[in-house]
Design a protein around this motif. Structure first.
Motif, short mmCIF file in Angstrom:
data_model
loop_
_atom_site.label_atom_id
_atom_site.label_comp_id
_atom_site.label_asym_id
_atom_site.label_seq_id
_atom_site.Cartn_x
_atom_site.Cartn_y
_atom_site.Cartn_z
N ALA A 37 1.09 -0.82 0.16
CA ALA A 37 0.09 0.03 -0.08
C ALA A 37 1.03 1.42 -0.08
O ALA A 37 0.77 2.58 -0.35
N MET A 38 1.80 0.91 0.61
CA MET A 38 3.13 2.41 1.07
C MET A 38 3.75 2.70 -0.31
O MET A 38 4.38 3.72 -1.14
N SER A 39 4.13 1.58 -1.27
CA SER A 39 4.53 1.82 -2.55
C SER A 39 3.68 1.54 -3.59
O SER A 39 4.21 2.96 -4.57
N LYS A 40 3.00 1.37 -3.18
CA LYS A 40 1.51 2.04 -4.41
C LYS A 40 1.05 3.75 -4.50
O LYS A 40 1.19 4.16 -5.43
N ALA A 41 1.21 3.78 -3.30
CA ALA A 41 0.44 5.35 -2.85
C ALA A 41 1.56 6.09 -3.32
O ALA A 41 1.99 7.47 -3.78
N ILE A 42 3.20 5.51 -3.49
CA ILE A 42 4.53 6.34 -3.78
C ILE A 42 4.32 6.36 -4.95
O ILE A 42 4.03 7.31 -5.77
N ASN A 44 1.35 6.26 -7.43
CA ASN A 44 0.92 7.08 -7.46
C ASN A 44 1.22 8.13 -7.20
O ASN A 44 -0.25 9.20 -7.50
N VAL A 45 2.35 8.75 -6.76
CA VAL A 45 2.60 10.11 -6.07
C VAL A 45 1.39 10.90 -5.35
O VAL A 45 1.11 11.64 -5.38
N ASP A 46 1.17 9.97 -4.99
CA ASP A 46 -0.24 10.80 -3.65
C ASP A 46 0.28 10.99 -2.44
O ASP A 46 0.43 9.36 -1.59
N ILE A 47 0.68 12.32 -2.20
CA ILE A 47 1.32 11.49 -0.81
C ILE A 47 0.59 12.04 0.62
O ILE A 47 0.69 11.68 0.94
N GLU A 48 -0.78 12.71 -0.36
CA GLU A 48 -2.02 12.22 1.22
C GLU A 48 -2.31 11.01 1.43
O GLU A 48 -1.84 10.49 2.93
#
Length: 69
Positions: A37-42, A44-48
């Motif tokens: 999940a953390m890697s996916k947020a990175i 997706n450039v989704d800092i929030e």
């Protein structure tokens, strides 16, 4: 610097050094789903989303270590 001046939730320059420490130290034995999940947020450039996941992980880690926040 007061808490209102912190920018971990809005600046990759602020949060990525934290990720480096968490990735090396806190992730040992952690679930693959959390890391994914953390890697996916990175990715997706989704800092929030990344900030929320990383903060939640650190809070849980502190509680498990009985570190008072």
């Amino acid at each position: 610097m007061g808490p209102e001046e912190l920018q971990f939730h809005s600046s990759w320059d602020w949060i990525m050094p934290v990720w480096g420490v968490v990735n090396k130290v806190l992730m040992v034995g952690d679930s693959a789903s959390t890391i994914y999940a953390m890697s996916k947020a990175i990715d997706n450039v989704d800092i929030e989303a990344f900030h929320k996941l990383l903060s939640a992980h650190c809070i849980i880690w502190c509680k498990n270590k009985q570190i008072k926040l």
